[in-house]
Design a protein around this motif. Structure first.
Motif, short mmCIF file in Angstrom:
data_model
loop_
_atom_site.label_atom_id
_atom_site.label_comp_id
_atom_site.label_asym_id
_atom_site.label_seq_id
_atom_site.Cartn_x
_atom_site.Cartn_y
_atom_site.Cartn_z
N CYS A 170 0.60 -1.20 -0.05
CA CYS A 170 0.06 -0.13 0.04
C CYS A 170 0.84 1.14 -0.01
O CYS A 170 0.34 2.35 -0.03
CB CYS A 170 -0.79 -0.15 0.86
N CYS A 171 2.18 1.06 -0.07
CA CYS A 171 3.32 2.18 -0.25
C CYS A 171 2.83 3.33 1.18
O CYS A 171 2.42 4.55 0.83
CB CYS A 171 2.90 2.91 -1.19
N ARG A 172 2.71 2.72 2.39
CA ARG A 172 2.58 3.76 3.61
C ARG A 172 3.49 3.16 4.70
O ARG A 172 4.19 2.40 4.53
CB ARG A 172 1.17 3.42 4.01
N GLY A 173 3.53 4.15 5.61
CA GLY A 173 4.20 3.95 6.74
C GLY A 173 5.82 4.02 6.31
O GLY A 173 6.19 5.02 5.66
N ALA A 174 6.69 2.96 6.58
CA ALA A 174 8.13 3.28 6.06
C ALA A 174 8.30 3.03 4.44
O ALA A 174 9.23 3.44 3.80
CB ALA A 174 8.81 2.22 6.73
N HIS A 175 7.11 2.75 3.93
CA HIS A 175 7.30 2.58 2.61
C HIS A 175 6.43 3.74 1.70
O HIS A 175 5.79 3.39 0.44
CB HIS A 175 6.72 1.11 2.42
N ASN A 176 6.37 4.89 2.19
CA ASN A 176 5.55 5.77 1.78
C ASN A 176 6.29 6.85 0.64
O ASN A 176 5.89 7.97 0.68
CB ASN A 176 4.74 6.65 2.91
N LYS A 177 7.31 6.26 0.11
CA LYS A 177 7.97 6.98 -0.96
C LYS A 177 8.59 6.13 -2.22
O LYS A 177 8.74 5.12 -1.84
CB LYS A 177 9.44 7.97 -0.27
N PRO A 178 8.85 6.68 -3.06
CA PRO A 178 9.24 6.07 -4.12
C PRO A 178 10.51 5.07 -3.93
O PRO A 178 10.73 4.01 -4.42
CB PRO A 178 9.69 6.87 -5.38
N GLU A 179 11.61 5.63 -3.18
CA GLU A 179 12.48 4.91 -3.05
C GLU A 179 12.30 3.71 -1.89
O GLU A 179 13.13 2.60 -2.01
CB GLU A 179 13.65 5.74 -2.11
N THR A 180 11.07 3.65 -1.32
CA THR A 180 10.88 2.30 -0.23
C THR A 180 9.89 1.57 -0.75
O THR A 180 9.48 0.53 -0.06
CB THR A 180 10.75 3.18 0.94
N CYS A 181 9.16 2.11 -1.65
CA CYS A 181 8.08 1.17 -2.11
C CYS A 181 8.27 0.90 -3.54
O CYS A 181 7.88 1.43 -4.44
CB CYS A 181 6.65 2.31 -2.12
N LYS A 182 8.74 -0.37 -3.82
CA LYS A 182 9.29 -0.91 -5.07
C LYS A 182 9.48 -2.31 -4.96
O LYS A 182 9.48 -2.83 -4.01
CB LYS A 182 10.51 -0.39 -5.37
N SER A 183 9.27 -2.81 -6.44
CA SER A 183 9.16 -4.38 -6.53
C SER A 183 10.13 -5.03 -5.66
O SER A 183 9.70 -6.35 -5.41
CB SER A 183 8.94 -4.59 -7.75
N SER A 184 11.21 -4.60 -5.56
CA SER A 184 12.42 -5.57 -4.80
C SER A 184 12.27 -5.65 -3.44
O SER A 184 12.85 -6.72 -2.69
CB SER A 184 13.86 -4.87 -5.02
N GLN A 185 11.28 -5.08 -2.83
CA GLN A 185 11.09 -4.93 -1.34
C GLN A 185 9.76 -5.93 -1.27
O GLN A 185 9.41 -5.70 -0.14
CB GLN A 185 11.03 -3.64 -0.75
N TRP A 186 8.83 -6.11 -2.15
CA TRP A 186 7.71 -6.84 -2.17
C TRP A 186 7.85 -8.50 -1.88
O TRP A 186 8.69 -8.84 -2.50
CB TRP A 186 6.67 -6.57 -3.26
N PRO A 187 6.95 -9.03 -1.06
CA PRO A 187 7.18 -10.41 -0.86
C PRO A 187 6.81 -11.26 -2.18
O PRO A 187 7.55 -12.16 -2.49
CB PRO A 187 5.85 -10.89 0.11
N LYS A 188 6.03 -10.60 -3.14
CA LYS A 188 5.49 -11.10 -4.26
C LYS A 188 5.38 -9.90 -5.30
O LYS A 188 4.47 -8.96 -4.84
CB LYS A 188 4.82 -12.11 -4.39
N ASN A 189 5.70 -9.91 -6.53
CA ASN A 189 5.49 -8.58 -7.39
C ASN A 189 4.09 -8.71 -8.04
O ASN A 189 4.09 -8.96 -9.30
CB ASN A 189 6.50 -8.54 -8.52
N TYR A 190 3.13 -8.59 -7.32
CA TYR A 190 1.85 -8.55 -7.79
C TYR A 190 1.55 -7.60 -8.80
O TYR A 190 0.92 -7.76 -9.91
CB TYR A 190 0.62 -8.75 -6.64
N PRO A 191 2.05 -6.12 -8.66
CA PRO A 191 1.82 -5.00 -9.51
C PRO A 191 2.26 -5.48 -11.01
O PRO A 191 1.80 -4.94 -11.93
CB PRO A 191 2.32 -3.99 -8.74
N ALA A 192 3.37 -6.32 -11.00
CA ALA A 192 3.83 -6.72 -12.30
C ALA A 192 2.94 -7.57 -13.23
O ALA A 192 2.92 -7.22 -14.51
CB ALA A 192 5.18 -7.64 -12.14
#
Length: 229
Positions: A170-192
């Motif tokens: 959801c790109c929130r909390g510690a992941h609320n900016k482009p640098e920290t909300c990206k596919s390499s940090q997701w458990p599974k790249n569903y947005p792909a």
């Protein structure tokens, strides 16, 4: 604005204004298959448009429901829905438009500036060109994201944020900016899954660079929003 229903079935377009903007068409209407509806929005309008499907006489819809009414009157559509989003007359008089699958997908949709109403200022792919999602994502939606009707057919596909409600997706909390909300940090790249099917549509919140289109009016750009293009 012109909404064209190219689907082989009726839809119920929903419209939602941004704060302090006008609400067109009382927020929703019925549109038969292969029919068009034209309406005006004021200068500087901003908002979103989506399609509801399989609505009954009481106004309850299988996807995109806005509270059991045909005219949504300021209510948004229940996700997952494919969204056509607009901010008109923005910075330096420029329009911004995009198709967003951030909240998931229910139908293919395209936004296209109307010939003769705009002027290109560059050769960019994102300058006054069609934006949209033409693919049938429901056909290959993962089971954990699928919304099925009573007949067992997948009628919409959730985003990972909607399905799992985590800060990463959801790109929130510690992941609320482009640098920290990206596919390499997701458990599974569903947005792909969404991006590979619809490369010109938003697949998650910070997908701006490959999803936001702009256009300058001549003097004002008209747009066609086509469902099932």
């Amino acid at each position: 604005m012109r909404i064209f229903n190219h689907c082989p079935f009726a839809i119920w377009p929903g419209l939602l204004n941004n704060p302090n903007k006008a609400l067109p068409e009382n927020g929703g209407f019925y549109l038969d298959k292969y029919h068009t509806r034209v309406f005006q929005v004021p200068d500087g309008w901003a908002g979103r448009i989506w399609a509801r499907t399989n609505c009954n006489g009481a106004g309850h819809c299988e996807t995109g429901d806005c509270g059991n009414k045909i005219e949504c009157r300021g209510a948004g559509g229940v996700p997952p829905v494919s969204l056509a989003e607009f901010t008109l007359d923005g910075w330096q008089g420029q329009d911004y438009y995009d198709v967003s699958l951030v909240d998931g997908y229910n139908l293919p949709v395209r936004i296209e500036p109307i010939q003769g109403t705009f002027r290109k200022v560059s050769n960019s792919h994102y300058d006054c060109n069609p934006a949209g999602c033409h693919a049938d994502i429901n056909a290959h939606c993962p089971p954990e994201l699928a919304i099925k009707n009573s007949g067992g057919w997948t009628v919409a596909c959730k985003s990972a944020c909607l399905a799992f409600n985590t800060d990463e997706y959801c790109c929130r909390g510690a992941h609320n900016k482009p640098e920290t909300c990206k596919s390499s940090q997701w458990p599974k790249n569903y947005p792909a899954i969404f991006k590979q099917s619809c490369p010109d549509a938003y697949s998650y919140a910070y997908d701006d660079t490959s999803s936001t289109f702009t256009c300058h009016g001549n003097p004002k750009t008209g747009y066609v929003i086509t469902f099932c293009p």
